[in-house]
Design an enzyme around this catalytic site. Structure first.
Site, mmCIF file in Angstrom:
data_model
loop_
_atom_site.group_PDB
_atom_site.id
_atom_site.type_symbol
_atom_site.label_atom_id
_atom_site.label_comp_id
_atom_site.label_asym_id
_atom_site.label_seq_id
_atom_site.Cartn_x
_atom_site.Cartn_y
_atom_site.Cartn_z
ATOM 1 N N SER A 1 3.319 -2.701 13.335
ATOM 2 C CA SER A 1 3.519 -1.756 12.228
ATOM 3 C C SER A 1 4.791 -1.977 11.430
ATOM 4 O O SER A 1 4.947 -1.371 10.376
ATOM 5 C CB SER A 1 3.501 -0.319 12.754
ATOM 6 O OG SER A 1 2.174 0.089 12.934
ATOM 7 N N LYS B 1 4.198 -2.893 7.933
ATOM 8 C CA LYS B 1 3.806 -1.879 6.931
ATOM 9 C C LYS B 1 4.913 -1.619 5.913
ATOM 10 O O LYS B 1 4.650 -1.224 4.786
ATOM 11 C CB LYS B 1 3.398 -0.580 7.643
ATOM 12 C CG LYS B 1 2.141 -0.771 8.498
ATOM 13 C CD LYS B 1 1.831 0.420 9.385
ATOM 14 C CE LYS B 1 0.604 0.121 10.256
ATOM 15 N NZ LYS B 1 0.339 1.169 11.251
ATOM 16 N N TYR C 1 -5.935 -5.970 7.521
ATOM 17 C CA TYR C 1 -4.908 -5.145 8.194
ATOM 18 C C TYR C 1 -4.524 -5.723 9.563
ATOM 19 O O TYR C 1 -3.335 -5.829 9.890
ATOM 20 C CB TYR C 1 -5.449 -3.718 8.320
ATOM 21 C CG TYR C 1 -4.654 -2.810 9.220
ATOM 22 C CD1 TYR C 1 -3.519 -2.153 8.747
ATOM 23 C CD2 TYR C 1 -5.030 -2.600 10.552
ATOM 24 C CE1 TYR C 1 -2.782 -1.317 9.582
ATOM 25 C CE2 TYR C 1 -4.301 -1.764 11.380
ATOM 26 C CZ TYR C 1 -3.179 -1.125 10.895
ATOM 27 O OH TYR C 1 -2.445 -0.313 11.710
ATOM 28 N N TYR D 1 6.558 7.580 13.708
ATOM 29 C CA TYR D 1 5.418 8.487 13.939
ATOM 30 C C TYR D 1 5.890 9.877 14.314
ATOM 31 O O TYR D 1 6.842 10.385 13.726
ATOM 32 C CB TYR D 1 4.469 7.906 14.997
ATOM 33 C CG TYR D 1 4.141 6.473 14.728
ATOM 34 C CD1 TYR D 1 3.464 6.132 13.549
ATOM 35 C CD2 TYR D 1 4.522 5.452 15.585
ATOM 36 C CE1 TYR D 1 3.169 4.812 13.263
ATOM 37 C CE2 TYR D 1 4.230 4.134 15.303
ATOM 38 C CZ TYR D 1 3.550 3.828 14.149
ATOM 39 O OH TYR D 1 3.265 2.542 13.863
ATOM 40 N N VAL E 1 3.983 -1.307 17.639
ATOM 41 C CA VAL E 1 3.562 -1.269 19.042
ATOM 42 C C VAL E 1 3.762 -2.610 19.775
ATOM 43 O O VAL E 1 3.555 -2.687 20.975
ATOM 44 C CB VAL E 1 2.101 -0.772 19.231
ATOM 45 C CG1 VAL E 1 1.947 0.672 18.805
ATOM 46 C CG2 VAL E 1 1.114 -1.686 18.538
HETATM 47 N N1 GLU Z 1 -2.017 -2.783 14.682
HETATM 48 C C1 GLU Z 1 -1.599 -1.574 15.328
HETATM 49 C C2 GLU Z 1 -2.692 -0.530 15.232
HETATM 50 O O1 GLU Z 1 -3.269 -0.383 14.227
HETATM 51 C C3 GLU Z 1 -0.344 -1.087 14.695
HETATM 52 C C4 GLU Z 1 0.184 0.193 15.305
HETATM 53 C C5 GLU Z 1 1.678 0.185 15.463
HETATM 54 O O2 GLU Z 1 2.313 -0.843 15.522
HETATM 55 O O3 GLU Z 1 2.242 1.276 15.535
HETATM 56 O O4 GLU Z 1 -2.987 0.164 16.159
#
Ligand code: GLU
Length: 305
Positions: A65, A68, A192, A240, A258
Site C-alpha cells: 500500500s 498508493k 492494482y 488505516y 502489509v
Molecule cells: N495489496 C494489498 C491488499 O490489497 C495492500 C494492502 C496494504 O498494503 O495495506 O490487500
C-alpha cells in the site's frame, strides 16, 4: 549529524532485534506469508542527497500500500482536483479492506489509501491507457523520484494476491455497481495487484519519498501544494484505523503497507523508509512503528512543532 544519526540507527537496529516482538506476516497473500518476520531495515534520506541507513536497508520488499501514495501523485498530476469527485479525503476508521463504509457512502471510498479508494485511483490512471502503460507510469514516477531504474514488480506476489484477493474483487464489483469504476473489475484489479507488488529497498523508498518531503536536491516532481496535500492524507489516513494512534505516537505523515514497509515524511528535513514484515492487528508493521516512534523522538521531528 550523519555520524550521530548512523550511531543511533545502528543501536536501534540492535535493540529491535533484541526485542524480537515481530508480529504476524500478511499471510492472506500466500507469497507474503512465507516471509520471515524477524527482519528489519531503516533508511533516512537527508537534504542535499545524504543517506544514512542500518539493518537490512538494501533488501527488497513488497511495498504494497505504500505504492498508493505514488499512484495518487500520478493521478493528481494527470487530472488534479477532479479525482475528489470519485474518492474522499477523510479517515476511514475501518480496516484497510472494509466494505462497510462503501455501502453507506454510495460507492465513494473515504480516501485514496484504503483498498477501495486505491482501486478508484488505479481505475482513473487506466483511463485511455492499457494496464502495462499504467503500471509503467507509476513505476516511472518511482524510478525518477528515487533516481534509480532498478525498481521492478515481483510477479509472483502479484499472481499470489490475484489468486486469493476475493475481498478486493468484492470491493471492485461494488464500486462498479455504484458506477464508480470505469474499467472491467478484472482489469482494474489486475493493475492494482501489480502496482502493490512493486519491490523496493528502504534506501530506494526513502529516496523516492524526498519528492514528497520536498528535500533540497530532490527531483522537483511535485508542487509544494501537492506535496502538502499528499502529506496531509498520509497523516490522516496512512495507517488505516491505526492512523490516530500513529499520529499521536510519531507525529509525522506516513504510509504503511502489509509488506511491512512504512514511508515517513519529515517535511523539509527527511524522508524515512522502515521495513519489518511482522504486522500488528491493524495491518501496520509492528517493529516498524516502534522504530518510527523512537527515531522521531530522538531527532525531534514532528509536524506539530
Ligand atoms: N495489496 C494489498 C491488499 O490489497 C495492500 C494492502 C496494504 O498494503 O495495506 O490487500
Amino acid at each position: 549529524m550523519t555520524d550521530a544519526l548512523k550511531t543511533f540507527l545502528t543501536d536501534l537496529d540492535l535493540d529491535i532485534r533484541a526485542q524480537g516482538d515481530w508480529g504476524q506476516v500478511a499471510d492472506y497473500i500466500p507469497e507474503l506469508g512465507r516471509i520471515d518476520p524477524a527482519q528489519f531495515g531503516i533508511a533516512v534520506a537527508l537534504p542535499g542527497g545524504g543517506m544514512v541507513s542500518a539493518g537490512q536497508a538494501r533488501q527488497r520488499f513488497s511495498i504494497q500500500s505504500v505504492s498508493k501514495v505514488f499512484s495518487l501523485a500520478c493521478v493528481l498530476g494527470r487530472i488534479g482536483e477532479q479525482i475528489w469527485t470519485r474518492v474522499g479525503r477523510e479517515p476511514s476508521g475501518q480496516r484497510f479492506d472494509s466494505i462497510l463504509a462503501l455501502e453507506h457512502e454510495n460507492g465513494r471510498p473515504r480516501n485514496p489509501f484504503i483498498n477501495a479508494g486505491a482501486l478508484v485511483t488505479t481505475d482513473e490512471l487506466l483511463t485511455g491507457r492499457a494496464p502495462k502503460e499504467t503500471l509503467a507510469e507509476t513505476l516511472g514516477f518511482l524510478r525518477a523520484a528515487a533516481e534509480d531504474d532498478d525498481i521492478h514488480i515481483d510477479k509472483a506476489v502479484a499472481r499470489s494476491e490475484a489468486a486469493t484477493g476475493h475481498r478486493n474483487a468484492a470491493l471492485a464489483h461494488y464500486l462498479k455497481s455504484c458506477d464508480n469504476l470505469r474499467n472491467p473489475p478484472e482489469i482494474t484489479l489486475g493493475t492494482y495487484v501489480h502496482q502493490c507488488a512493486i519491490e523496493m529497498t528502504c534506501e530506494q523508498l526513502a529516496r523516492a519519498g524526498r519528492v514528497i518531503a520536498q528535500l533540497p536536491g530532490a527531483p522537483r516532481m511535485l508542487t509544494p501544494l501537492k506535496a502538502r496535500r499528499i502529506s496531509a492524507l498520509m497523516m490522516m489516513c496512512g495507517h488505516y484505523d491505526g492512523s490516530g494512534d500513529f499520529a499521536f505516537r510519531v507525529g509525522l505523515p506516513a504510509k504503511s503497507g502489509v509488506g511491512g514497509g512504512i514511508l515517513l515524511i519529515a517535511p523539509g528535513q527527511a524522508s524515512i523508509a522502515i521495513w519489518s514484515p511482522g504486522l500488528d492487528g491493524y495491518g501496520n508493521s509492528r517493529m516498524g512503528s516502534h522504530a518510527a516512534e523512537r527515531l522521531a523522538h530522538h531527532m525531534g521531528w514532528s509536524v506539530f512543532g
